[in-house]
Motif scaffolding. Structure first.
Motif, PDB file in Angstrom:
ATOM      1  N   TRP A  45      30.910  47.737  10.129  1.00 41.38           N
ATOM      2  CA  TRP A  45      31.680  48.856  10.695  1.00 41.38           C
ATOM      3  C   TRP A  45      31.450  50.133   9.893  1.00 41.38           C
ATOM      4  O   TRP A  45      31.175  51.197  10.449  1.00 41.38           O
ATOM      5  CB  TRP A  45      33.159  48.494  10.706  1.00 41.38           C
ATOM      6  CG  TRP A  45      34.076  49.646  10.960  1.00 41.38           C
ATOM      7  CD1 TRP A  45      34.363  50.235  12.169  1.00 41.38           C
ATOM      8  CD2 TRP A  45      34.843  50.375   9.977  1.00 41.38           C
ATOM      9  NE1 TRP A  45      35.247  51.273  11.993  1.00 41.38           N
ATOM     10  CE2 TRP A  45      35.555  51.383  10.672  1.00 41.38           C
ATOM     11  CE3 TRP A  45      34.995  50.264   8.601  1.00 41.38           C
ATOM     12  CZ2 TRP A  45      36.407  52.273  10.014  1.00 41.38           C
ATOM     13  CZ3 TRP A  45      35.829  51.135   7.941  1.00 41.38           C
ATOM     14  CH2 TRP A  45      36.525  52.136   8.646  1.00 41.38           C
ATOM     15  N   ALA A  46      31.571  50.014   8.581  1.00 46.18           N
ATOM     16  CA  ALA A  46      31.442  51.197   7.735  1.00 46.18           C
ATOM     17  C   ALA A  46      30.030  51.760   7.761  1.00 46.18           C
ATOM     18  O   ALA A  46      29.836  52.972   7.920  1.00 46.18           O
ATOM     19  CB  ALA A  46      31.849  50.845   6.299  1.00 46.18           C
ATOM     20  N   ALA A  47      29.025  50.906   7.603  1.00 47.79           N
ATOM     21  CA  ALA A  47      27.641  51.383   7.569  1.00 47.79           C
ATOM     22  C   ALA A  47      27.255  52.045   8.896  1.00 47.79           C
ATOM     23  O   ALA A  47      26.573  53.073   8.907  1.00 47.79           O
ATOM     24  CB  ALA A  47      26.702  50.214   7.259  1.00 47.79           C
ATOM     25  N   ALA A  48      27.704  51.456  10.013  1.00 47.28           N
ATOM     26  CA  ALA A  48      27.372  52.035  11.320  1.00 47.28           C
ATOM     27  C   ALA A  48      28.009  53.402  11.505  1.00 47.28           C
ATOM     28  O   ALA A  48      27.427  54.285  12.139  1.00 47.28           O
ATOM     29  CB  ALA A  48      27.818  51.094  12.433  1.00 47.28           C
ATOM     30  N   HIS A  49      29.202  53.602  10.950  1.00 44.48           N
ATOM     31  CA  HIS A  49      29.896  54.870  11.149  1.00 44.48           C
ATOM     32  C   HIS A  49      29.426  55.963  10.189  1.00 44.48           C
ATOM     33  O   HIS A  49      29.787  57.133  10.375  1.00 44.48           O
ATOM     34  CB  HIS A  49      31.409  54.666  11.008  1.00 44.48           C
ATOM     35  CG  HIS A  49      32.038  54.097  12.249  1.00 44.48           C
ATOM     36  ND1 HIS A  49      31.919  52.772  12.589  1.00 44.48           N
ATOM     37  CD2 HIS A  49      32.776  54.684  13.234  1.00 44.48           C
ATOM     38  CE1 HIS A  49      32.569  52.561  13.724  1.00 44.48           C
ATOM     39  NE2 HIS A  49      33.078  53.699  14.140  1.00 44.48           N
ATOM     40  N   VAL A  50      28.648  55.609   9.191  1.00 44.74           N
ATOM     41  CA  VAL A  50      28.053  56.637   8.329  1.00 44.74           C
ATOM     42  C   VAL A  50      27.073  57.490   9.135  1.00 44.74           C
ATOM     43  O   VAL A  50      27.012  58.714   8.967  1.00 44.74           O
ATOM     44  CB  VAL A  50      27.344  55.995   7.118  1.00 44.74           C
ATOM     45  CG1 VAL A  50      26.467  57.025   6.406  1.00 44.74           C
ATOM     46  CG2 VAL A  50      28.360  55.432   6.133  1.00 44.74           C
ATOM     47  N   VAL A  51      26.321  56.843  10.022  1.00 42.37           N
ATOM     48  CA  VAL A  51      25.209  57.513  10.703  1.00 42.37           C
ATOM     49  C   VAL A  51      25.658  58.746  11.489  1.00 42.37           C
ATOM     50  O   VAL A  51      25.079  59.832  11.328  1.00 42.37           O
ATOM     51  CB  VAL A  51      24.462  56.511  11.602  1.00 42.37           C
ATOM     52  CG1 VAL A  51      23.331  57.214  12.354  1.00 42.37           C
ATOM     53  CG2 VAL A  51      23.902  55.361  10.767  1.00 42.37           C
ATOM     54  N   PRO A  52      26.676  58.662  12.371  1.00 37.83           N
ATOM     55  CA  PRO A  52      27.044  59.855  13.148  1.00 37.83           C
ATOM     56  C   PRO A  52      28.039  60.766  12.437  1.00 37.83           C
ATOM     57  O   PRO A  52      28.488  61.748  13.022  1.00 37.83           O
ATOM     58  CB  PRO A  52      27.667  59.259  14.412  1.00 37.83           C
ATOM     59  CG  PRO A  52      28.284  57.993  13.947  1.00 37.83           C
ATOM     60  CD  PRO A  52      27.412  57.478  12.838  1.00 37.83           C
ATOM     61  N   ASN A  53      28.387  60.438  11.208  1.00 45.41           N
ATOM     62  CA  ASN A  53      29.364  61.244  10.464  1.00 45.41           C
ATOM     63  C   ASN A  53      28.715  61.755   9.182  1.00 45.41           C
ATOM     64  O   ASN A  53      28.967  61.243   8.086  1.00 45.41           O
ATOM     65  CB  ASN A  53      30.605  60.412  10.132  1.00 45.41           C
ATOM     66  CG  ASN A  53      31.410  60.063  11.366  1.00 45.41           C
ATOM     67  OD1 ASN A  53      32.162  60.870  11.898  1.00 45.41           O
ATOM     68  ND2 ASN A  53      31.239  58.839  11.852  1.00 45.41           N
ATOM     69  N   GLY A  54      27.877  62.770   9.330  1.00 47.71           N
ATOM     70  CA  GLY A  54      27.070  63.228   8.212  1.00 47.71           C
ATOM     71  C   GLY A  54      27.694  64.298   7.358  1.00 47.71           C
ATOM     72  O   GLY A  54      26.977  65.102   6.760  1.00 47.71           O
ATOM     73  N   ASP A  55      29.029  64.336   7.274  1.00 41.49           N
ATOM     74  CA  ASP A  55      29.677  65.261   6.344  1.00 41.49           C
ATOM     75  C   ASP A  55      30.127  64.498   5.107  1.00 41.49           C
ATOM     76  O   ASP A  55      30.301  63.277   5.132  1.00 41.49           O
ATOM     77  CB  ASP A  55      30.875  65.952   7.004  1.00 41.49           C
ATOM     78  CG  ASP A  55      31.954  64.973   7.396  1.00 41.49           C
ATOM     79  OD1 ASP A  55      32.970  64.885   6.686  1.00 41.49           O
ATOM     80  OD2 ASP A  55      31.790  64.265   8.411  1.00 41.49           O
ATOM     81  N   LEU A  56      30.326  65.223   4.022  1.00 40.49           N
ATOM     82  CA  LEU A  56      30.552  64.611   2.714  1.00 40.49           C
ATOM     83  C   LEU A  56      31.763  63.685   2.704  1.00 40.49           C
ATOM     84  O   LEU A  56      31.681  62.554   2.190  1.00 40.49           O
ATOM     85  CB  LEU A  56      30.722  65.710   1.662  1.00 40.49           C
ATOM     86  CG  LEU A  56      30.979  65.236   0.225  1.00 40.49           C
ATOM     87  CD1 LEU A  56      29.835  64.358  -0.263  1.00 40.49           C
ATOM     88  CD2 LEU A  56      31.170  66.437  -0.699  1.00 40.49           C
ATOM     89  N   ALA A  57      32.880  64.115   3.270  1.00 41.00           N
ATOM     90  CA  ALA A  57      34.097  63.305   3.215  1.00 41.00           C
ATOM     91  C   ALA A  57      33.906  61.969   3.925  1.00 41.00           C
ATOM     92  O   ALA A  57      34.307  60.914   3.417  1.00 41.00           O
ATOM     93  CB  ALA A  57      35.270  64.072   3.823  1.00 41.00           C
ATOM     94  N   HIS A  58      33.294  61.989   5.112  1.00 39.74           N
ATOM     95  CA  HIS A  58      33.128  60.746   5.856  1.00 39.74           C
ATOM     96  C   HIS A  58      32.045  59.861   5.253  1.00 39.74           C
ATOM     97  O   HIS A  58      32.136  58.626   5.326  1.00 39.74           O
ATOM     98  CB  HIS A  58      32.828  61.048   7.322  1.00 39.74           C
ATOM     99  CG  HIS A  58      34.023  61.458   8.109  1.00 39.74           C
ATOM    100  ND1 HIS A  58      34.361  62.783   8.310  1.00 39.74           N
ATOM    101  CD2 HIS A  58      34.999  60.729   8.713  1.00 39.74           C
ATOM    102  CE1 HIS A  58      35.472  62.848   9.025  1.00 39.74           C
ATOM    103  NE2 HIS A  58      35.883  61.629   9.279  1.00 39.74           N
ATOM    104  N   VAL A  59      31.020  60.450   4.653  1.00 38.87           N
ATOM    105  CA  VAL A  59      30.021  59.640   3.965  1.00 38.87           C
ATOM    106  C   VAL A  59      30.653  58.936   2.773  1.00 38.87           C
ATOM    107  O   VAL A  59      30.394  57.748   2.516  1.00 38.87           O
ATOM    108  CB  VAL A  59      28.826  60.510   3.528  1.00 38.87           C
ATOM    109  CG1 VAL A  59      27.905  59.735   2.586  1.00 38.87           C
ATOM    110  CG2 VAL A  59      28.043  60.980   4.747  1.00 38.87           C
TER     111      VAL A  59
END
Length: 221
Positions: free
Chosen positions: A129-143
């Motif tokens: 879940w976490a790794a998949a959601h990194v991809v479309p959330n390329g801002d610092l806080a979400h990464v």
């Protein structure tokens, strides 16, 4: 509150996950809430703090690390299918190797189910879940948010293995070997398994529907 709220939510998240399960606090809570009451209270607290942490990441200052592209939304859309299936096949099932197992004394290493693929299916689901959601959330806080969760899940598997091996002694290795010899898939899935697969499909559909209401963003292209 910006970064301060995000950092505070992180501290509260990890404290709320670590302190209640450590002695002497866990026995004290279980004596007053009961085993089931403790599990429900701990789960509710975890979900509430997780929701706050995700919301705090959205309110943190936006620092772009990479640009968004339309193809990126297909990564979580694809990965969340297996995540829902893993959750449906593992929640409430016996699993003496990991945390959160129910009726572990009834675990049959000859028919381990999802445990044949992973000793820690809940942590595997969290990592995916976490790794998949990194991809479309390329801002610092979400990464930071999703990257930390993925690392936490992978490291947590090692830590739980170490603790369970210490607690179970030689039985841990013997049971692990028996699970490794079990078939990957049952020749005839039981009715309970089929119900869990149906629950996974329902969960996936519910997440697609509820995502805009919960997080303010549609997961669909």
């Amino acid at each position: 509150m910006g970064w301060f709220e995000f950092a505070l939510a992180y501290v509260v998240f990890f404290l709320s996950h670590s302190l209640p399960v450590r002695p002497p606090l866990r026995p004290w809570l279980q004596a007053r809430l009961g085993a089931s009451g403790f599990t429900l209270a701990y789960s509710a607290l975890s979900l509430a703090v997780l929701a706050w942490l995700i919301a705090a990441a959205g309110r943190a200052p936006h620092v772009t690390l990479w640009d968004w592209a339309p193809w990126q939304v297909h990564v979580p859309l694809t990965v969340m299918g297996p995540v829902c299936l893993i959750l449906a096949l593992s929640i409430g099932r016996p699993n003496p190797f990991s945390f959160g197992g129910a009726h572990n004394d009834q675990f049959d290493p000859a028919r381990p189910g999802i445990i044949r693929l992973s000793r820690h299916p809940l942590l595997l689901a969290l990592a995916l879940w976490a790794a998949a959601h990194v991809v479309p959330n390329g801002d610092l806080a979400h990464v930071i948010l999703f990257g930390t969760f993925a690392a936490f899940a992978l490291l947590g598997s090692r830590l739980v293995d170490r603790r369970k091996r210490r607690e179970m002694g030689p039985e841990w290795q013997r049971m692990r070997d028996r699970v490794a010899d079990a078939p990957l898939l049952s020749a005839a899935p039981s009715g309970g398994t089929l119900l869990r697969v149906a629950a996974a499909i329902a969960l996936y559909g519910t997440l697609l529907w509820a995502h805009p209401f919960l997080f303010g963003v549609s997961p669909l292209p």
